[in-house]
Design an enzyme around this catalytic site. Structure first.
Site, PDB file in Angstrom:
ATOM      1  N   HIS A   8       2.444  -7.132   4.373  1.00 48.72           N
ATOM      2  CA  HIS A   8       1.066  -6.647   4.515  1.00 48.72           C
ATOM      3  C   HIS A   8       0.533  -7.018   5.898  1.00 48.72           C
ATOM      4  O   HIS A   8       1.109  -7.849   6.607  1.00 48.72           O
ATOM      5  CB  HIS A   8       0.159  -7.298   3.462  1.00 48.72           C
ATOM      6  CG  HIS A   8       0.381  -6.767   2.088  1.00 48.72           C
ATOM      7  ND1 HIS A   8      -0.498  -5.933   1.459  1.00 48.72           N
ATOM      8  CD2 HIS A   8       1.420  -6.948   1.224  1.00 48.72           C
ATOM      9  CE1 HIS A   8      -0.038  -5.619   0.259  1.00 48.72           C
ATOM     10  NE2 HIS A   8       1.132  -6.231   0.088  1.00 48.72           N
ATOM     11  N   HIS A  12       0.825  -1.216   0.000  1.00 47.32           N
ATOM     12  CA  HIS A  12       0.000   0.000   0.000  1.00 47.32           C
ATOM     13  C   HIS A  12       0.866   1.275   0.000  1.00 47.32           C
ATOM     14  O   HIS A  12       1.981   1.238  -0.465  1.00 47.32           O
ATOM     15  CB  HIS A  12      -0.997  -0.045   1.171  1.00 47.32           C
ATOM     16  CG  HIS A  12      -1.742  -1.350   1.193  1.00 47.32           C
ATOM     17  ND1 HIS A  12      -2.855  -1.590   0.422  1.00 47.32           N
ATOM     18  CD2 HIS A  12      -1.483  -2.517   1.841  1.00 47.32           C
ATOM     19  CE1 HIS A  12      -3.266  -2.841   0.622  1.00 47.32           C
ATOM     20  NE2 HIS A  12      -2.453  -3.426   1.467  1.00 47.32           N
ATOM     21  N   GLU A  25       1.329 -11.750   5.608  1.00 51.01           N
ATOM     22  CA  GLU A  25       0.230 -11.049   6.290  1.00 51.01           C
ATOM     23  C   GLU A  25       0.550 -11.163   7.783  1.00 51.01           C
ATOM     24  O   GLU A  25       0.321 -12.198   8.412  1.00 51.01           O
ATOM     25  CB  GLU A  25      -1.122 -11.688   5.968  1.00 51.01           C
ATOM     26  CG  GLU A  25      -1.593 -11.477   4.538  1.00 51.01           C
ATOM     27  CD  GLU A  25      -2.203 -10.092   4.268  1.00 51.01           C
ATOM     28  OE1 GLU A  25      -2.188  -9.237   5.187  1.00 51.01           O
ATOM     29  OE2 GLU A  25      -2.671  -9.880   3.144  1.00 51.01           O
ATOM     30  N   GLU A  64      -2.623   0.060   7.795  1.00 44.62           N
ATOM     31  CA  GLU A  64      -1.742  -0.982   7.267  1.00 44.62           C
ATOM     32  C   GLU A  64      -0.516  -0.389   6.568  1.00 44.62           C
ATOM     33  O   GLU A  64       0.591  -0.882   6.725  1.00 44.62           O
ATOM     34  CB  GLU A  64      -2.523  -1.862   6.288  1.00 44.62           C
ATOM     35  CG  GLU A  64      -1.674  -2.981   5.715  1.00 44.62           C
ATOM     36  CD  GLU A  64      -2.425  -3.846   4.720  1.00 44.62           C
ATOM     37  OE1 GLU A  64      -3.604  -3.595   4.478  1.00 44.62           O
ATOM     38  OE2 GLU A  64      -1.793  -4.774   4.175  1.00 44.62           O
TER      39      GLU A  64
HETATM   40 ZN   LIG Z   1      -2.437  -5.308   2.269  1.00 41.12          ZN
END
Ligand SMILES: [Zn+2]
Length: 235
Positions: free
Chosen positions: A114, A45, A184, A61
């Site tokens: 992420h 992002h 993640e 995030e």
């Molecule tokens: Zn993400």
């Protein structure tokens, strides 16, 4: 001297360079003369693309990903890797550009960072993705193996719930040409996990785990012990 054996094995290791330390210039500025394996760290992002977010405490995030990426770069550099970040500021970067950076750099390893989100507020834990590409079994196997090393280190350091190694069709791990994973690192939507992600010490542990996992993958896969990479015959 820890990489001496890698130097000795170099002629047999087509996909693996030997890590070297960065060298400081005489005027004190850090000049990256490392010829160690190139690792691309991709902070997910950025800019107007905030990624997952939640309140109490407020958490975005894109910020946690960049924090973790910067520290992962620090620890990988200390281990002798040449680290390239797809972004090192709060900027928007299209997925195609992230892939282009890694492929043009001829990176040997790609790690995208992420953090997760779910409508279910009790969903928690860490998972690591690889792309199951049918046309490149070597890259798929290497990516899966790296995902496993990194996940093991993440769980060891954080004691978070392991959600396992999984395959997914994410752009950045599909289109990159080198072994690639997407981490993640916890659920921003889970209040307890979100509180941990606001703790700099916890982020530090995540980053150290990523660096350790990449380093373990590199050493175990690229030194020939249990190697899944094609071995070149000595010239
Ligand atoms: Zn993400």
């Amino acid at each position: 001297m820890r990489f001496l054996c890698l130097f000795l094995l170099l002629p047999f290791l087509p996909a693996c360079g030997a890590p070297k330390k960065e060298i400081s210039s005489p005027i004190g500025s850090s000049v990256n003369l490392s010829t160690g394996p190139v690792v691309v760290i991709d902070a997910g992002h950025g800019g107007q693309n905030l990624g997952a977010r939640a309140n109490k405490p407020y958490c975005e995030e894109k910020r946690v990903a960049l924090q973790t990426a910067r520290l992962a770069k620090k620890y990988l550099s200390q281990l002798g890797y040449h680290v390239i970040m797809t972004r090192n500021t709060d900027e928007f970067l299209p997925l195609e550009r992230r892939v282009e950076i890694a492929n043009k750099a001829g990176a040997e390893i790609f790690v995208s960072l992420h953090f997760n989100s779910s409508r279910n507020p009790i969903a928690k834990g860490i998972e690591v993705y690889f792309y199951d590409g049918k046309s490149s079994h070597t890259r798929t196997a290497a990516s899966r193996r790296m995902a496993s090393f990194v996940l093991t280190q993440l769980i060891r350091r954080t004691h978070a719930v392991s959600r396992g190694v999984k395959s997914a069709n994410f752009h950045v791990i599909r289109e990159t040409k080198m072994p690639a994973i997407l981490v993640e690192g916890g659920f921003i939507s889970n209040p307890q996990e979100r509180a941990k992600l606001k703790d700099p010490d916890y982020i530090d542990q995540l980053a150290r785990a990523v660096a350790d996992g990449v380093d373990q993958y590199f050493k175990k896969v690229c030194t020939g012990s249990g190697s899944i990479l094609p071995q070149r015959k000595p010239i």
